[in-house]
Scaffold this motif. Structure first.
Motif, PDB file in Angstrom:
ATOM      1  N   GLY A  21      37.624  41.498  35.209  1.00 52.62           N
ATOM      2  CA  GLY A  21      37.698  40.463  36.072  1.00 52.62           C
ATOM      3  C   GLY A  21      37.989  40.637  37.622  1.00 52.62           C
ATOM      4  N   LEU A  22      39.136  41.405  37.842  1.00 54.17           N
ATOM      5  CA  LEU A  22      39.492  41.773  39.044  1.00 54.17           C
ATOM      6  C   LEU A  22      38.631  42.338  40.097  1.00 54.17           C
ATOM      7  CD1 LEU A  22      42.192  41.899  41.172  1.00 54.17           C
ATOM      8  CD2 LEU A  22      42.800  44.137  40.166  1.00 54.17           C
ATOM      9  N   GLY A  23      37.616  43.013  39.441  1.00 51.45           N
ATOM     10  CA  GLY A  23      36.546  43.578  40.122  1.00 51.45           C
ATOM     11  C   GLY A  23      35.817  42.428  40.812  1.00 51.45           C
ATOM     12  N   ALA A  24      35.568  41.215  39.967  1.00 47.33           N
ATOM     13  CA  ALA A  24      34.787  40.366  40.329  1.00 47.33           C
ATOM     14  C   ALA A  24      35.448  39.298  41.533  1.00 47.33           C
ATOM     15  CB  ALA A  24      34.446  39.529  38.985  1.00 47.33           C
ATOM     16  N   ARG A  25      36.601  39.052  41.099  1.00 47.55           N
ATOM     17  CA  ARG A  25      37.484  38.277  41.826  1.00 47.55           C
ATOM     18  C   ARG A  25      37.523  39.040  43.439  1.00 47.55           C
ATOM     19  NH1 ARG A  25      43.296  37.695  39.917  1.00 47.55           N
ATOM     20  NH2 ARG A  25      43.676  36.014  41.655  1.00 47.55           N
ATOM     21  N   MET A  26      37.298  40.288  43.721  1.00 48.19           N
ATOM     22  CA  MET A  26      37.382  41.047  44.837  1.00 48.19           C
ATOM     23  C   MET A  26      35.978  41.021  45.606  1.00 48.19           C
ATOM     24  SD  MET A  26      39.592  44.582  43.910  1.00 48.19           S
ATOM     25  CE  MET A  26      39.508  45.250  45.220  1.00 48.19           C
ATOM     26  N   ARG A 133      47.356  50.468  29.535  1.00 44.32           N
ATOM     27  CA  ARG A 133      46.483  51.472  30.014  1.00 44.32           C
ATOM     28  C   ARG A 133      45.099  51.413  29.469  1.00 44.32           C
ATOM     29  NH1 ARG A 133      49.750  56.904  28.502  1.00 44.32           N
ATOM     30  NH2 ARG A 133      51.575  55.590  28.102  1.00 44.32           N
ATOM     31  N   PHE A 134      45.104  51.065  28.051  1.00 44.99           N
ATOM     32  CA  PHE A 134      43.721  50.680  27.589  1.00 44.99           C
ATOM     33  C   PHE A 134      43.003  49.484  28.255  1.00 44.99           C
ATOM     34  CE2 PHE A 134      44.763  53.414  23.890  1.00 44.99           C
ATOM     35  CZ  PHE A 134      43.806  54.357  23.759  1.00 44.99           C
ATOM     36  N   TRP A 135      44.085  48.508  28.398  1.00 48.50           N
ATOM     37  CA  TRP A 135      43.255  47.304  29.071  1.00 48.50           C
ATOM     38  C   TRP A 135      42.639  47.582  30.367  1.00 48.50           C
ATOM     39  CZ3 TRP A 135      41.969  42.133  29.253  1.00 48.50           C
ATOM     40  CH2 TRP A 135      41.920  41.600  30.434  1.00 48.50           C
ATOM     41  N   LEU A 136      43.226  48.438  31.221  1.00 44.60           N
ATOM     42  CA  LEU A 136      42.925  48.854  32.452  1.00 44.60           C
ATOM     43  C   LEU A 136      41.809  49.725  32.581  1.00 44.60           C
ATOM     44  CD1 LEU A 136      46.320  49.042  34.171  1.00 44.60           C
ATOM     45  CD2 LEU A 136      44.860  47.412  34.632  1.00 44.60           C
ATOM     46  N   ALA A 157      55.839  37.828  27.840  1.00 41.45           N
ATOM     47  CA  ALA A 157      56.229  37.860  29.320  1.00 41.45           C
ATOM     48  C   ALA A 157      55.499  38.550  30.151  1.00 41.45           C
ATOM     49  CB  ALA A 157      57.534  38.073  29.276  1.00 41.45           C
ATOM     50  N   GLY A 158      55.062  37.832  31.528  1.00 45.20           N
ATOM     51  CA  GLY A 158      54.413  38.587  32.491  1.00 45.20           C
ATOM     52  C   GLY A 158      52.875  38.727  32.243  1.00 45.20           C
ATOM     53  N   LEU A 159      52.372  37.863  31.485  1.00 47.15           N
ATOM     54  CA  LEU A 159      50.872  38.129  31.371  1.00 47.15           C
ATOM     55  C   LEU A 159      49.796  37.007  32.086  1.00 47.15           C
ATOM     56  CD1 LEU A 159      50.549  39.056  27.384  1.00 47.15           C
ATOM     57  CD2 LEU A 159      50.339  40.553  29.599  1.00 47.15           C
ATOM     58  N   GLY A 160      50.617  36.392  32.755  1.00 40.18           N
ATOM     59  CA  GLY A 160      49.791  35.235  33.439  1.00 40.18           C
ATOM     60  C   GLY A 160      48.594  35.355  34.350  1.00 40.18           C
ATOM     61  N   GLY A 161      49.136  36.481  35.187  1.00 38.88           N
ATOM     62  CA  GLY A 161      48.273  37.014  36.111  1.00 38.88           C
ATOM     63  C   GLY A 161      47.002  37.689  35.200  1.00 38.88           C
ATOM     64  N   THR A 162      47.142  38.383  34.130  1.00 37.18           N
ATOM     65  CA  THR A 162      46.125  38.793  33.289  1.00 37.18           C
ATOM     66  C   THR A 162      45.186  37.955  32.790  1.00 37.18           C
ATOM     67  OG1 THR A 162      47.719  40.730  32.805  1.00 37.18           O
ATOM     68  CG2 THR A 162      45.525  40.582  31.442  1.00 37.18           C
ATOM     69  N   TYR A 163      45.677  36.683  32.450  1.00 38.96           N
ATOM     70  CA  TYR A 163      45.166  35.717  31.760  1.00 38.96           C
ATOM     71  C   TYR A 163      44.023  35.052  33.189  1.00 38.96           C
ATOM     72  CZ  TYR A 163      47.773  35.694  27.562  1.00 38.96           C
ATOM     73  OH  TYR A 163      48.220  36.131  26.362  1.00 38.96           O
ATOM     74  N   GLY A 178      41.197  33.407  29.052  1.00 38.22           N
ATOM     75  CA  GLY A 178      41.813  32.840  30.295  1.00 38.22           C
ATOM     76  C   GLY A 178      41.452  31.354  30.377  1.00 38.22           C
ATOM     77  N   VAL A 179      40.588  30.789  30.121  1.00 39.63           N
ATOM     78  CA  VAL A 179      40.395  29.265  30.264  1.00 39.63           C
ATOM     79  C   VAL A 179      41.561  28.772  29.408  1.00 39.63           C
ATOM     80  CG1 VAL A 179      39.229  27.388  29.252  1.00 39.63           C
ATOM     81  CG2 VAL A 179      38.122  29.213  30.556  1.00 39.63           C
ATOM     82  N   GLU A 180      41.698  29.114  28.338  1.00 39.57           N
ATOM     83  CA  GLU A 180      42.908  28.752  27.158  1.00 39.57           C
ATOM     84  C   GLU A 180      44.427  28.824  27.893  1.00 39.57           C
ATOM     85  OE1 GLU A 180      44.807  29.426  22.976  1.00 39.57           O
ATOM     86  OE2 GLU A 180      43.026  30.190  23.392  1.00 39.57           O
ATOM     87  N   ARG A 181      44.692  30.104  28.684  1.00 38.87           N
ATOM     88  CA  ARG A 181      45.949  30.447  28.582  1.00 38.87           C
ATOM     89  C   ARG A 181      46.339  30.892  30.167  1.00 38.87           C
ATOM     90  NH1 ARG A 181      46.823  34.861  23.871  1.00 38.87           N
ATOM     91  NH2 ARG A 181      46.356  33.504  22.306  1.00 38.87           N
ATOM     92  N   ALA A 182      45.439  30.754  31.171  1.00 36.28           N
ATOM     93  CA  ALA A 182      45.612  31.008  32.440  1.00 36.28           C
ATOM     94  C   ALA A 182      46.741  29.906  32.967  1.00 36.28           C
ATOM     95  CB  ALA A 182      44.398  31.190  33.425  1.00 36.28           C
ATOM     96  N   PRO A 183      47.670  30.369  33.675  1.00 35.99           N
ATOM     97  CA  PRO A 183      48.871  29.290  34.209  1.00 35.99           C
ATOM     98  C   PRO A 183      48.207  28.498  35.195  1.00 35.99           C
ATOM     99  CG  PRO A 183      49.302  31.443  35.021  1.00 35.99           C
ATOM    100  CD  PRO A 183      48.291  31.725  34.040  1.00 35.99           C
ATOM    101  N   ASP A 184      48.555  27.059  35.270  1.00 36.03           N
ATOM    102  CA  ASP A 184      48.018  26.208  36.240  1.00 36.03           C
ATOM    103  C   ASP A 184      48.230  26.552  37.631  1.00 36.03           C
ATOM    104  OD1 ASP A 184      46.679  23.956  37.226  1.00 36.03           O
ATOM    105  OD2 ASP A 184      48.602  22.623  36.767  1.00 36.03           O
ATOM    106  N   GLY A 185      47.268  26.302  38.440  1.00 35.24           N
ATOM    107  CA  GLY A 185      47.435  26.548  39.931  1.00 35.24           C
ATOM    108  C   GLY A 185      46.166  26.387  40.523  1.00 35.24           C
TER     109      GLY A 185
END
Length: 219
Positions: A21-26, A133-136, A157-163, A178-185
Motif C-alpha cells: 500500500g505504501l508504494g501505491a500511496r507514493m 519483517r515478513f510484513w515489509l 499498539a502502534g498499528l494505526g499507520g499500518t492499517y 484497513g477500512v475496518e481499523r484505520a484510525p479516523d482522519g
C-alpha cells in the motif's frame, strides 16, 4: 510469475512489485514522477504465487499515474485452502520456527506459524520483529495480512499507520481490514470515499468503505 529478483523492500519499485500500500500511496502523491516505475512493474508479473492479487492494484496505479501501454493480463488463481494445515508447538518453538523461515527466506507458509503464535498474545512478543519483517519484505502478498493480524493479537499498539497503508494494498482482504481499523482522519476519510466510488474496486470493499465513511461522518 516472478523469478524472485525483487528490488529492496524499502524502495518504491520494491514496494510496487510486492503490491504494498505504501508504494501505491507514493504513486498517488507524485503520479507523473512515478509513472515510469509503474510501467516498469506492470510489464512483468511480479506475484510470488497466482493466489496473490494484482489486477485492481495495477489497473488503478496505471490509471492514476497516467502510465501508457497495455497492462499484462493478470490471471488470479484460487485462494489456498490452509484449513487442514496446522502448525503446533509452544511459543518458544514457534518463534524459533518463524526465525528459521525468515533466515531461509521461505515466503510461502510462514503465515501459518504467525497464526499459531497469535493466540499466545503478549507472551509471543519475541516474534514481533520477525512478523514486522515478513510484513515489509514478503513478495507473497496473499500471506501479508496474516502477519498483520498476528501483530494485532500480540502487540496491537502502534498499528494505526499500518492499517492506513492497508487502504492502498493490493489484497482485497488487507483493504477490508484497513477500512475496518484505520484510525479516523482526513486522509482516511478521503481514501474511504475514493474506494467507495471507484468502479475498479471490489464490491465488498466499496460497500464496506461507504458504510465506514457514513459511520464516521454521522458520528
Amino acid at each position: 510469475m516472478s523469478d524472485g529478483r525483487y528490488a529492496p523492500a524499502g524502495s518504491l519499485i520494491g514496494m510496487v512489485q510486492r503490491g504494498r500500500g505504501l508504494g501505491a500511496r507514493m504513486v498517488a502523491e507524485d503520479p507523473r514522477g512515478t509513472a515510469e516505475v509503474v510501467e516498469a512493474c506492470a510489464r512483468w508479473d511480479w506475484r510470488w504465487d497466482d493466489a496473490d492479487q494484482r489486477a485492481v492494484y495495477l489497473a488503478r496505479l496505471a490509471r492514476d499515474a497516467g502510465a501508457g501501454g497495455e497492462l499484462p493480463e493478470v490471471v488470479e488463481g484460487r485462494r489456498h485452502d490452509e484449513a487442514g494445515v496446522v502448525v503446533e508447538g509452544d511459543v518458544g518453538a514457534l518463534v524459533e520456527r518463524l526465525e528459521r523461515e525468515w533466515v531461509e527466506k521461505r515466503w510461502c507458509g510462514p503465515v501459518r506459524t504467525a497464526r499459531a503464535l497469535a493466540p499466545y498474545g503478549a507472551e509471543a512478543r519475541g516474534a514481533v520483529s520477525l512478523l514486522r519483517r515478513f510484513w515489509l519484505w514478503t513478495p507473497h502478498s496473499h500471506e501479508r495480512v496474516g502477519y498483520l493480524e498476528a501483530l494485532a493479537a500480540i502487540e496491537p499498539a502502534g498499528l494505526g499507520g499500518t492499517y492506513v497503508e492497508c487502504l492502498w494494498d493490493c489484497e482485497e482482504e488487507a483493504r477490508l481490514l484497513g477500512v475496518e481499523r484505520a484510525p479516523d482522519g482526513a486522509e482516511v476519510r478521503g481514501r474511504l470515499a475514493y474506494l467507495g466510488d471507484d468502479e475498479l474496486e471490489e464490491p465488498a470493499v466499496r460497500a464496506a468503505a461507504r458504510e465506514r465513511l457514513a459511520a464516521l461522518t454521522q458520528g
